[in-house]
Motif scaffolding. Structure first.
Motif, PDB file in Angstrom:
ATOM      1  N   SER A 180       0.855  -1.193   0.000  1.00  0.00           N
ATOM      2  CA  SER A 180       0.000   0.000   0.000  1.00  0.00           C
ATOM      3  C   SER A 180       0.891   1.242   0.000  1.00  0.00           C
ATOM      4  O   SER A 180       1.960   1.226   0.603  1.00  0.00           O
ATOM      5  CB  SER A 180      -0.879   0.028   1.242  1.00  0.00           C
ATOM      6  OG  SER A 180      -1.806  -1.017   1.183  1.00  0.00           O
ATOM      7  N   PRO A 181       0.429   2.287  -0.615  1.00  0.00           N
ATOM      8  CA  PRO A 181      -0.763   2.411  -1.444  1.00  0.00           C
ATOM      9  C   PRO A 181      -0.545   1.717  -2.783  1.00  0.00           C
ATOM     10  O   PRO A 181       0.539   1.826  -3.381  1.00  0.00           O
ATOM     11  CB  PRO A 181      -0.922   3.908  -1.633  1.00  0.00           C
ATOM     12  CG  PRO A 181       0.039   4.551  -0.695  1.00  0.00           C
ATOM     13  CD  PRO A 181       1.116   3.566  -0.434  1.00  0.00           C
ATOM     14  N   ASP A 232       4.397  12.668  -1.446  1.00  0.00           N
ATOM     15  CA  ASP A 232       4.023  11.329  -0.988  1.00  0.00           C
ATOM     16  C   ASP A 232       4.888  10.253  -1.645  1.00  0.00           C
ATOM     17  O   ASP A 232       5.366   9.331  -0.979  1.00  0.00           O
ATOM     18  CB  ASP A 232       2.552  11.041  -1.323  1.00  0.00           C
ATOM     19  CG  ASP A 232       1.608  11.925  -0.524  1.00  0.00           C
ATOM     20  OD1 ASP A 232       2.087  12.584   0.422  1.00  0.00           O
ATOM     21  OD2 ASP A 232       0.405  11.951  -0.851  1.00  0.00           O
ATOM     22  N   TYR A 255       5.406   7.780   1.408  1.00  0.00           N
ATOM     23  CA  TYR A 255       5.104   6.358   1.188  1.00  0.00           C
ATOM     24  C   TYR A 255       6.333   5.463   1.400  1.00  0.00           C
ATOM     25  O   TYR A 255       6.239   4.449   2.102  1.00  0.00           O
ATOM     26  CB  TYR A 255       4.511   6.135  -0.209  1.00  0.00           C
ATOM     27  CG  TYR A 255       3.171   6.800  -0.442  1.00  0.00           C
ATOM     28  CD1 TYR A 255       2.401   7.273   0.619  1.00  0.00           C
ATOM     29  CD2 TYR A 255       2.669   6.958  -1.727  1.00  0.00           C
ATOM     30  CE1 TYR A 255       1.181   7.893   0.400  1.00  0.00           C
ATOM     31  CE2 TYR A 255       1.441   7.564  -1.959  1.00  0.00           C
ATOM     32  CZ  TYR A 255       0.707   8.042  -0.886  1.00  0.00           C
ATOM     33  OH  TYR A 255      -0.504   8.645  -1.110  1.00  0.00           O
ATOM     34  N   ARG A 260      -1.142  11.817  12.932  1.00  0.00           N
ATOM     35  CA  ARG A 260      -1.862  12.455  11.833  1.00  0.00           C
ATOM     36  C   ARG A 260      -2.677  11.432  11.033  1.00  0.00           C
ATOM     37  O   ARG A 260      -2.222  10.306  10.800  1.00  0.00           O
ATOM     38  CB  ARG A 260      -0.882  13.141  10.885  1.00  0.00           C
ATOM     39  CG  ARG A 260      -0.192  14.324  11.517  1.00  0.00           C
ATOM     40  CD  ARG A 260       0.716  14.961  10.501  1.00  0.00           C
ATOM     41  NE  ARG A 260       1.414  16.096  11.066  1.00  0.00           N
ATOM     42  CZ  ARG A 260       2.411  16.722  10.456  1.00  0.00           C
ATOM     43  NH1 ARG A 260       2.818  16.304   9.265  1.00  0.00           N
ATOM     44  NH2 ARG A 260       2.995  17.746  11.032  1.00  0.00           N
ATOM     45  N   ALA A 261      -3.813  11.904  10.554  1.00  0.00           N
ATOM     46  CA  ALA A 261      -4.727  11.004   9.836  1.00  0.00           C
ATOM     47  C   ALA A 261      -4.073  10.426   8.581  1.00  0.00           C
ATOM     48  O   ALA A 261      -4.211   9.244   8.276  1.00  0.00           O
ATOM     49  CB  ALA A 261      -6.005  11.753   9.474  1.00  0.00           C
ATOM     50  N   GLU A 262      -3.328  11.279   7.825  1.00  0.00           N
ATOM     51  CA  GLU A 262      -2.754  10.788   6.562  1.00  0.00           C
ATOM     52  C   GLU A 262      -1.661   9.746   6.812  1.00  0.00           C
ATOM     53  O   GLU A 262      -1.396   8.892   5.963  1.00  0.00           O
ATOM     54  CB  GLU A 262      -2.224  11.939   5.691  1.00  0.00           C
ATOM     55  CG  GLU A 262      -0.992  12.662   6.194  1.00  0.00           C
ATOM     56  CD  GLU A 262      -1.327  13.831   7.138  1.00  0.00           C
ATOM     57  OE1 GLU A 262      -2.420  13.810   7.720  1.00  0.00           O
ATOM     58  OE2 GLU A 262      -0.474  14.724   7.282  1.00  0.00           O
ATOM     59  N   ARG A 318      -1.706   7.745   9.728  1.00  0.00           N
ATOM     60  CA  ARG A 318      -2.457   6.589  10.257  1.00  0.00           C
ATOM     61  C   ARG A 318      -3.044   5.744   9.125  1.00  0.00           C
ATOM     62  O   ARG A 318      -3.109   4.520   9.211  1.00  0.00           O
ATOM     63  CB  ARG A 318      -3.603   7.068  11.144  1.00  0.00           C
ATOM     64  CG  ARG A 318      -3.179   7.606  12.497  1.00  0.00           C
ATOM     65  CD  ARG A 318      -2.904   6.429  13.448  1.00  0.00           C
ATOM     66  NE  ARG A 318      -2.456   6.926  14.729  1.00  0.00           N
ATOM     67  CZ  ARG A 318      -3.277   7.180  15.749  1.00  0.00           C
ATOM     68  NH1 ARG A 318      -4.569   6.962  15.649  1.00  0.00           N
ATOM     69  NH2 ARG A 318      -2.785   7.634  16.882  1.00  0.00           N
ATOM     70  N   ALA A 319      -3.457   6.448   8.046  1.00  0.00           N
ATOM     71  CA  ALA A 319      -4.102   5.734   6.936  1.00  0.00           C
ATOM     72  C   ALA A 319      -3.124   4.768   6.259  1.00  0.00           C
ATOM     73  O   ALA A 319      -3.540   3.854   5.548  1.00  0.00           O
ATOM     74  CB  ALA A 319      -4.623   6.733   5.910  1.00  0.00           C
ATOM     75  N   LEU A 320      -1.837   4.967   6.473  1.00  0.00           N
ATOM     76  CA  LEU A 320      -0.842   4.099   5.842  1.00  0.00           C
ATOM     77  C   LEU A 320      -0.396   2.959   6.753  1.00  0.00           C
ATOM     78  O   LEU A 320       0.440   2.142   6.375  1.00  0.00           O
ATOM     79  CB  LEU A 320       0.375   4.937   5.421  1.00  0.00           C
ATOM     80  CG  LEU A 320       0.077   6.027   4.385  1.00  0.00           C
ATOM     81  CD1 LEU A 320       1.262   6.948   4.201  1.00  0.00           C
ATOM     82  CD2 LEU A 320      -0.316   5.388   3.053  1.00  0.00           C
ATOM     83  N   ALA A 350      -4.575  -1.825   9.008  1.00  0.00           N
ATOM     84  CA  ALA A 350      -5.909  -1.540   9.549  1.00  0.00           C
ATOM     85  C   ALA A 350      -6.134  -2.221  10.906  1.00  0.00           C
ATOM     86  O   ALA A 350      -6.920  -1.739  11.718  1.00  0.00           O
ATOM     87  CB  ALA A 350      -6.961  -2.000   8.540  1.00  0.00           C
TER      88      ALA A 350
END
Ligand code: SF4
Length: 787
Positions: free
Chosen positions: A555-556, A727, A732, A764-766, A768-770, A773
């Motif tokens: 990911s991503p 990114d 990333y 930070r949300a961005e 955490r999103a990486l 899950a």
């Protein structure tokens, strides 16, 4: 359509099998690149008259053999068939056995065209085209149809026993694989899902990206379905696979694949699956002090005369076990042939090959070249595929050090004046390049044409000089100059210059300590730096029936797909983790900032966090840092403040024995903290289950350093993938390293552990999103995190 009992062989493969004799001799190499070869053929054929035909498809049968290929050129008026060969240097240095092989190909094509057109006689021409001088040398002979047919039949007879054996092997293999059972009592959670996706990709002939967590058995889970996909489906023409290639980024990955293939093979009656391991030349070479030709190395002398027996012995030995490095070596030494080149030959006859990424993706990849030549249908498995972006970038990048050129010039002066003159000329062009440069680093989107031209001229001179004076490199080595190394570096640079484009940049780095002045030019490093490997990889992805890229961290998806150039119809599967949040306590130490400006302030809280956690739950931990410098500073402070806490650190350029010693400290019952760098040898590919590792500390987000090179990369990424510059360059790749390193802690559904993410940006949300899950990160303040 040929029946199942027809064995199809390419003209070139047939002749290489039957007509190659004598020594292995790589002095004639490096040969022109594929692109140069294609261009050379184009130049030659463009010089021919109207009506001249190129790439003439020819085929002929002999018993169960079907021989086919494409003749380079056919002049229907002159009734002349041409076989075109491109080369560099002096034609006189093409070894005799290479020429015999070329004639054999021309004669087989001659027989096929006589048969196809009903001719009694044909003119045969061997056209040697010099890539550098653009001159042709042509050898001709007249071939009577009956003589050529006899020659063709002789080659077929020579090959017949082998092809019969191969046909029987293939039938037995496919029959056994149809009934292949999964080698474990049951699939693990997620493993079946992965296996089904791989099988579907192989049958549909497409790429698959598979993100699958550690511990579900990815190696068996990807190999098993591909072996099941090998037998052709009787109802679908052109189905099935000829070969499976398992490519790993590192040696441990290769071993896992060999172990998995061993267990899969054990489930086949009579085990009719040939599994080959390919290792690098420096690991397989028996005479590292010698060169690969018969006058230097005894295992190259008469190589092709003994190859036939060695090949048969190896294939027989494949029935008893894997053709792993040691088994290939034993066969090779028994027959007195080079193990490295024997393994390359065996790649033609193996069903599954395990090797490094290089063998498929590199500029001169063996498996890719053979697949193209023989028209194989192959499936390629790319293990730990998150490494492929960086590995591919380095494959398609090239560096030239001016220091090496200058050292060579100094040594050449007393040994070879022509060499000295050629190097002087190149050095003048080099100096001119950097004369105006006033900053330590400068990048450009264009190549300096004059320099590249000078480099090509120098290469042509070096090729001729080495051919005329085989001892030249040895004489220079006495004074410490490495001609061969410089030559190959220059050749790689020149080849990449041919395909230079928006996917790469050209940069000059001035060596520190020498202010560049007109009268005192600085030494510099020139680099063709590949940033987007996609254009280079796309032909390789297209050449396989299926490519499966798998890893715990893909990911991503778009990041990898964009940079690797995956086709638009690439399938994607994200196998859910079998692990639960209960197994891993994830804390974000947001009172710590590891930003460059805050580094010195971060040392004490990091040490406190490590020592506090260790005191609360003694055991074995890993602490990861973004650089050795940072690691050293924290390590020193921990030692000073907590001298009783056992700790050990990763060293720069750690030899294998030291790496093993580092890992040997992670034994059940032991305690302490191993310090390592993110992205390094201990951050991925190591397996420390249970008590052998109960936690990890990760200081920093792993972001690459902000420096002129990375800023150039960011700018180019922004231009190519609009809005993604930062990114794709920093975020990333950094977070991927973090997740890989953290993945060392939980290796099975019964493992439990602690992960401390040390930086406020992990909130930070961005970011955490990486993260995976299934992690449930809790923020911690300056209090200790002691689950
Ligand atoms: S043993 Fe080493 S030197 Fe000899 S042919 Fe093989 S790779 Fe070359």
């Amino acid at each position: 359509m040929p029946s199942a009992s027809v064995y199809t062989v390419a003209v070139r493969a047939l002749c290489e099998f039957t007509a190659k004799r004598g020594d292995l001799d790589l002095r004639f190499t490096p040969s022109p690149t594929g692109a140069e070869g294609v261009e050379g053929h184009g130049v030659v054929t463009a010089r021919r008259g109207v009506g001249y035909q190129t790439e003439v498809a020819l085929s002929g049968d002999w018993g169960p053999l079907r021989v086919r290929g494409r003749a380079d050129g056919w002049d229907p008026v002159a009734r002349r068939l041409e076989e075109i060969k491109t080369y560099r240097g002096d034609l006189a240095h093409v070894p005799d056995n290479h020429r015999q092989l070329h004639w054999a190909q021309a004669r087989v094509y001659g027989a096929l065209i006589c048969h196809q057109l009903g001719l009694q006689q044909v003119a045969l021409a061997l056209v040697y085209y010099n890539i550098d001088t653009r001159q042709e040398t042509v050898f001709t002979e007249t071939g009577e149809a009956a003589t050529l047919q006899a020659f063709f039949e002789e080659q077929c007879r020579h090959f017949a026993a082998w092809s019969a054996q191969e046909t029987a092997h293939r039938a037995a293999r496919d029959e056994a694989l149809r009934a292949l059972a999964f080698p474990m009592p049951a699939f693990r959670t997620g493993q079946r899902e992965l296996a089904e996706a791989v099988y579907r990709a192989a049958r549909a002939g497409r790429c698959l990206m598979a993100q699958a967590p550690t511990g579900i058995g990815k190696t068996v889970g990807t190999l098993f379905p591909l072996l099941r996909a090998m037998p052709p489906d009787a109802s679908r023409a052109g189905s099935g696979l000829d070969k499976v290639f398992y490519l790993a980024a590192k040696t441990p990955g290769r071993q896992l694949a060999l172990d998995a293939l061993q267990s899969l093979r054990a489930g086949l009656p009579k085990a009719p699956l040939r599994v080959l391991e390919l290792v690098a030349r420096d690991k397989a070479c028996e005479h590292p002090d010698k060169a690969c030709h018969g006058e230097s190395c005894p295992l190259a002398r008469g190589f092709y005369d003994r190859l036939s027996a060695a090949r048969q012995a190896a294939v027989d030995a494949a029935g008893a076990g894997l053709l792993a490095r040691e088994r290939v070596r034993a066969v090779a030494l028994q027959h007195q042939v080079c193990p490295y080149y024997l393994a390359q030959e065996l790649a033609r006859w193996a069903d599954a090959v395990v090797g490094d990424y290089n063998y498929w993706f590199d500029t001169s990849a063996l498996l890719f070249a053979l697949t193209q030549m023989d028209g194989w249908r192959v499936a390629v498995l790319v293990d730990e595929a998150h490494n492929l972006v960086e590995r591919a970038r380095s494959m398609y990048s090239a560096e030239l050090e001016q220091g090496a050129l200058r050292a060579l010039r100094r040594s050449a002066a007393p040994v070879s004046p022509p060499l000295k003159r050629a190097l002087d000329r190149l050095n003048r062009h080099w100096n001119a390049l950097q004369r105006e440069q006033r900053t330590p680093y400068a990048a450009s989107q264009a190549l300096p044409d004059a320099f590249v031209e000078a480099l090509n001229r120098t290469l042509a001179t070096l090729t001729d000089l080495q051919a005329d004076q085989p001892a030249l490199a040895g004489e220079l080595a006495l004074s410490g100059a490495d001609l061969q190394r410089f030559y190959f570096d220059a050749l790689h640079f020149a080849r990449l210059a041919e395909s230079f484009g928006p996917h790469s940049l050209f940069d000059i780095t001035l060596r520190p300590g020498r202010a560049p002045l007109p009268e005192r030019p600085a030494a510099s490093t020139l680099c063709i730096r590949n940033l987007v490997p996609a254009p280079h990889l796309q032909p390789r992805l297209a050449a396989a029936q299926a490519v499966v890229l798998f890893s715990a961290t893909l990911s991503p998806q778009a990041y990898h797909a964009d940079l690797l150039g995956l086709p638009a119809n690439t399938a994607w599967i994200d196998v859910p983790s079998p692990f639960t949040a209960r197994q891993l306590s994830v804390g974000v130490a947001r009172h710590i900032s590891t930003r460059w400006a805050d580094r010195s302030r971060s040392l004490a809280p990091i040490v406190d966090a490590i020592a506090g956690q260790f005191a609360a739950r003694p055991g074995l931990y890993l602490a990861f840092f973004s650089s050795y410098d940072y690691l050293d500073q924290v390590f020193a402070l921990l030692r000073e403040q907590h001298p009783d806490l056992p700790c050990w650190e990763q060293q720069r350029q750690m030899p294998e024995a030291a790496r093993e010693a580092f890992l040997a400290r992670f034994m059940p019952g032991a305690q302490g903290v191993g310090f390592a760098v993110l992205g390094g040898a201990f951050a991925e590919g190591i397996d420390l289950p249970g008590e052998r590792l109960i936690g990890a500390f990760i200081a920093t987000l792993g972001l690459p350093q902000v420096n002129p090179v990375n800023e150039q990369i960011r700018a180019r990424m922004e231009a190519v993938f609009v809005g993604r510059g930062y990114d794709y360059t920093y975020l990333y790749p950094g977070l991927q390293k973090v997740v890989q390193a953290a993945g060392r802690v939980i290796r099975s559904p019964v493992d439990e552990g602690v992960l401390v993410l040390m930086d406020d940006r992990f909130s930070r949300a961005e970011v955490r999103a990486l993260l995976p899950a299934w992690w449930e990160a809790r923020e911690t303040g300056s209090e200790q995190f002691r689950e």
